[in-house]
Design an enzyme around this catalytic site. Sequence first.
Site, PDB file in Angstrom:
ATOM      1  N   HIS A   1      -1.241  -0.434  -9.670  1.00 47.61           N
ATOM      2  CA  HIS A   1      -1.237  -1.131  -9.129  1.00 47.61           C
ATOM      3  C   HIS A   1      -1.612  -2.417  -9.851  1.00 47.61           C
ATOM      4  CE1 HIS A   1      -3.679  -1.514  -5.368  1.00 47.61           C
ATOM      5  NE2 HIS A   1      -3.707  -2.696  -5.568  1.00 47.61           N
TER       6      HIS A   1
ATOM      7  N   ARG B   1       1.160  -1.526   0.226  1.00 46.18           N
ATOM      8  CA  ARG B   1      -0.125  -0.189  -0.107  1.00 46.18           C
ATOM      9  C   ARG B   1       1.250   1.324   0.272  1.00 46.18           C
ATOM     10  NH1 ARG B   1      -3.556  -2.441  -1.735  1.00 46.18           N
ATOM     11  NH2 ARG B   1      -5.324  -3.553  -0.707  1.00 46.18           N
TER      12      ARG B   1
END
Length: 306
Positions: A269, A221
């Site tokens: 991502h 993250r």
Amino acid sequence: MRILYFSADQDASVWVPALQAAWPHAAVAAWEPGAAPADYLVVWKPPQQLFDEQPNPRAIFNTGAGVDALLRLRLPSGVPVIRLDDAGMGVQMAEYVCQAVIRHYRELDATEADMRQGRWAYRAVRERAAFGVGVMGLGVLGERVARALQAFEFPVRGWSRTPKSIAGVQCFAGAEQLAAFAAGCRVLVCLLPLTAQTENIINADLLAQLPADSYVVNVARGAHVVDADLLAALDQGHLAAATLDVFRTEPLPADHPFWSHPRITLTPHTSARTLRDESIAQIVRKIAALERGETVAGRVNAGRGY
Ligand code: OXD
């Protein structure tokens, strides 16, 4: 049985029929405000309203690996939350991290730049035994990545909240062993869950404990990394380069300095995508197991945060 599906990113018009086909006796529908109560909720980054209106499901399935976005909401109390348990993500993470580590180890960015300039130049061969790769987070994905790195004969070390043992991996645990872990990482790979304890963990202190000329690969993250500290470590020359797949704000804002930094490789991502068919097959197997009163893998411990 009634199953409701919601995703902020994935296409309900594809997922709902696929879930329906996998469990023909259930009534599967896309969640919309005011939907009738469901037995199972299959969600990715849902709005709070969904849970406010669905207080009594038998279980909540998260169609991703990380549950930080879900755990920030007020969830119905006592309802099991179940995340994907690999479902085809492990091999993707392994290939992404291995390519990033190899790219850094072999200095392929510099070699490609040389070739583009018409320079036929060799770089000194680096000693693999001195190129420790450290994996932070030794859950299903972290362990898969550590095993893949071993295939390339890097010395692999791992760090986790609680002690773990993985054959051939030098394992460290807890805050008290973080510095000793970092000291041997020419590449620091982050696969941690995002919790109050791990937020901002890749900060100036930790980066300073890495050996000189080291690398960071973040596939967990964005909030694990203090962006300004990473940029400073790169600009001071302590860090050689970084590969970042995740960011505090996604998509990465257009004016963020990561975009133009010459020693940061960015991807959107994409290190491990949710695979629809694998995920649905796993969710359906787990619903069947829950209906039989069995326990299932991937159950989230909300107190722990993953
Ligand atoms: C995640 C995912 O958790 O993409 O990041 O599954």
